[in-house]
Scaffold this motif. Structure first.
Motif, PDB file in Angstrom:
ATOM      1  N   GLY A 364      -6.504   1.726  -5.078  1.00 35.96           N
ATOM      2  CA  GLY A 364      -6.944   0.487  -4.441  1.00 35.96           C
ATOM      3  C   GLY A 364      -5.867  -0.575  -4.452  1.00 35.96           C
ATOM      4  O   GLY A 364      -5.729  -1.348  -3.495  1.00 35.96           O
ATOM      5  N   ALA A 365      -5.086  -0.629  -5.534  1.00 34.59           N
ATOM      6  CA  ALA A 365      -4.007  -1.619  -5.618  1.00 34.59           C
ATOM      7  C   ALA A 365      -2.977  -1.412  -4.517  1.00 34.59           C
ATOM      8  O   ALA A 365      -2.388  -2.379  -4.007  1.00 34.59           O
ATOM      9  CB  ALA A 365      -3.331  -1.544  -6.986  1.00 34.59           C
ATOM     10  N   PHE A 366      -2.762  -0.147  -4.137  1.00 30.59           N
ATOM     11  CA  PHE A 366      -1.830   0.131  -3.049  1.00 30.59           C
ATOM     12  C   PHE A 366      -2.449  -0.194  -1.692  1.00 30.59           C
ATOM     13  O   PHE A 366      -1.811  -0.780  -0.813  1.00 30.59           O
ATOM     14  CB  PHE A 366      -1.410   1.598  -3.079  1.00 30.59           C
ATOM     15  CG  PHE A 366      -0.610   2.011  -1.869  1.00 30.59           C
ATOM     16  CD1 PHE A 366       0.688   1.558  -1.695  1.00 30.59           C
ATOM     17  CD2 PHE A 366      -1.158   2.833  -0.902  1.00 30.59           C
ATOM     18  CE1 PHE A 366       1.428   1.920  -0.576  1.00 30.59           C
ATOM     19  CE2 PHE A 366      -0.430   3.204   0.219  1.00 30.59           C
ATOM     20  CZ  PHE A 366       0.862   2.747   0.387  1.00 30.59           C
ATOM     21  N   MET A 367      -3.720   0.142  -1.501  1.00 29.66           N
ATOM     22  CA  MET A 367      -4.374  -0.004  -0.207  1.00 29.66           C
ATOM     23  C   MET A 367      -4.843  -1.427   0.089  1.00 29.66           C
ATOM     24  O   MET A 367      -4.959  -1.822   1.247  1.00 29.66           O
ATOM     25  CB  MET A 367      -5.597   0.919  -0.126  1.00 29.66           C
ATOM     26  CG  MET A 367      -5.295   2.383  -0.091  1.00 29.66           C
ATOM     27  SD  MET A 367      -6.828   3.347  -0.173  1.00 29.66           S
ATOM     28  CE  MET A 367      -7.881   2.472   0.977  1.00 29.66           C
ATOM     29  N   GLY A 368      -5.146  -2.190  -0.966  1.00 30.42           N
ATOM     30  CA  GLY A 368      -5.861  -3.450  -0.799  1.00 30.42           C
ATOM     31  C   GLY A 368      -5.246  -4.419   0.195  1.00 30.42           C
ATOM     32  O   GLY A 368      -5.951  -4.997   1.030  1.00 30.42           O
TER      33      GLY A 368
END
Length: 382
Positions: A364-368
């Motif tokens: 999620g940290a990459f996609m957010g």
């Protein structure tokens, strides 16, 4: 009244340092529910409301320069733990659950915006997009989107309040869901074989020392400067894809690459990134004014609508895909809560599966940031 840029940054750093010290070294119950970032936002906004920060070009230029300089290295360092090789090992069903969770949150923002558009600020879509970045990634993704689309500081304050209040309630709900997981799994006819052997051992890190600190700071800032230059020569596409967007995209991809190398295991990356995040949030908050907080309940209602849509979609998905409650709860918490809360919820189901929560949150940290920017584009088209 402060009008000098250096003094302005000094006050924000002192406020950040005091908040971190109190929240980390004092065992007050309130700090378990109110993150330090929120306290910093209210503190900096309060100083601006009472007139501590004057309206001067020195303050504006200092804040803008520091925020633009710290955003890319902050994102880069936060992705050091995001090893794609481990994420792929989760298996297709767990990854599908995570992506459906993220899509349901975006759908929730679309529904909420359409329902409340007439009552919201004309630029509310930018702030809601920043909140979507937080609810599919984390606080760093939120401030990254805010920095790219230039959401008004006051509206950003509203969504930060929504993020804090609803996240706390949602975490309690997800944590308590472990108590009826067996009944839920029987209702969905879920199979749990894909959860077997998912536990992975944490890699050992060397202790933080001067070499690791200087390596991380020097490397991340140099890479940020190079990414900033590359972003300035790449073409702009619409209102969202600009030089800052390109820079963050470049450092995000490079962060994933570095995460699979020995450099990605360098101690201190998350701590340094958190320092940068405090500074960025302080700068954003210092442009807010509490005199317009009367609109906050409307954004709180929008957040409730988002979570209701998210809940309905996930229940329907669970029934159709025969998904078990563990993956739903942890994927939802990883999106809305992040790396600090997803492992806690995972441990409520099975301590052996805590790494699943960690990997979900890192994904999620990459996609957010990119999910948030996509949400801004969707809302602007409505």
């Amino acid at each position: 009244m402060i009008t000098d840029g250096f003094h302005y940054l000094g006050v924000l750093l002192a406020l950040s340092g005091g908040i971190v010290y109190v929240t980390q070294r004092r065992d007050y119950r309130v700090f378990k529910y109110v993150p330090g970032f929120v306290l910093l936002y209210f503190g900096a906004a309060a100083l601006n409301t009472v007139g501590v920060f004057g309206d001067s070009k020195s303050i504006d230029s200092a804040g803008t320069a520091v925020k633009d300089a710290l955003l890319p290295p902050m994102i880069f360092l936060l992705l050091f733990k995001c090893d794609l090789r481990k994420i792929v090992k989760l298996g297709p069903k767990l990854l599908l659950t995570f992506f459906v969770t993220a899509l349901s949150i975006v759908l929730g923002f679309v529904v909420a915006y359409v329902a409340l558009k007439s009552a919201l600020h004309p630029e509310a879509g930018k702030a809601l997009g920043a909140l979507a970045a937080s609810w599919t990634g984390g606080s760093a993704n939120m401030v990254a989107v805010q920095g790219i689309v230039h959401s008004p500081e006051n509206i950003f304050g509203y969504v930060l309040i929504v993020d804090t209040v609803l996240y706390s309630l949602w975490l309690l709900l997800m944590f308590g869901s472990a108590g009826f997981s067996e009944r839920f799994n029987r209702w969905t006819r879920a199979e749990t074989t894909h959860l077997d052997a998912q536990a992975t051992a944490e890699q050992e890190q060397r202790p933080i020392d001067l070499a690791s600190i200087m390596t991380l700071i020097g490397f991340s800032l140099a890479l940020s400067a190079a990414a900033g230059w590359a972003g300035s020569v790449l073409p702009e596409l619409g209102e969202v894809v600009n030089a800052t967007t390109w820079a963050i995209l470049i450092v995000s991809v490079l962060g994933l690459v570095v995460a699979s190398t020995p450099l990605g295991r360098t101690a201190g990356s998350s701590e340094i990134a958190t320092v940068m995040l405090y500074v960025v949030i302080g700068i954003i908050a210092s442009g807010s004014d509490f005199s317009s907080l009367t609109e906050a309940p409307l954004y709180l209602l929008a957040g409730v609508v988002v979570l209701l849509v998210h809940l309905v979609v996930m229940v329907v998905y669970a029934k159709l895909a025969r998904a078990e409650l563990f993956s739903l709860a942890v994927a939802s918490t990883a999106n809305i809560g992040g790396v600090a809360s997803a492992p806690v919820v995972a441990s409520a189901f099975d301590r052996q599966l805590v790494p699943v929560g960690v990997l979900f949150a890192l994904l999620g940290a990459f996609m957010g940031t990119f999910v948030g920017l996509t949400t801004v584009e969707l809302l602007s088209a409505l």
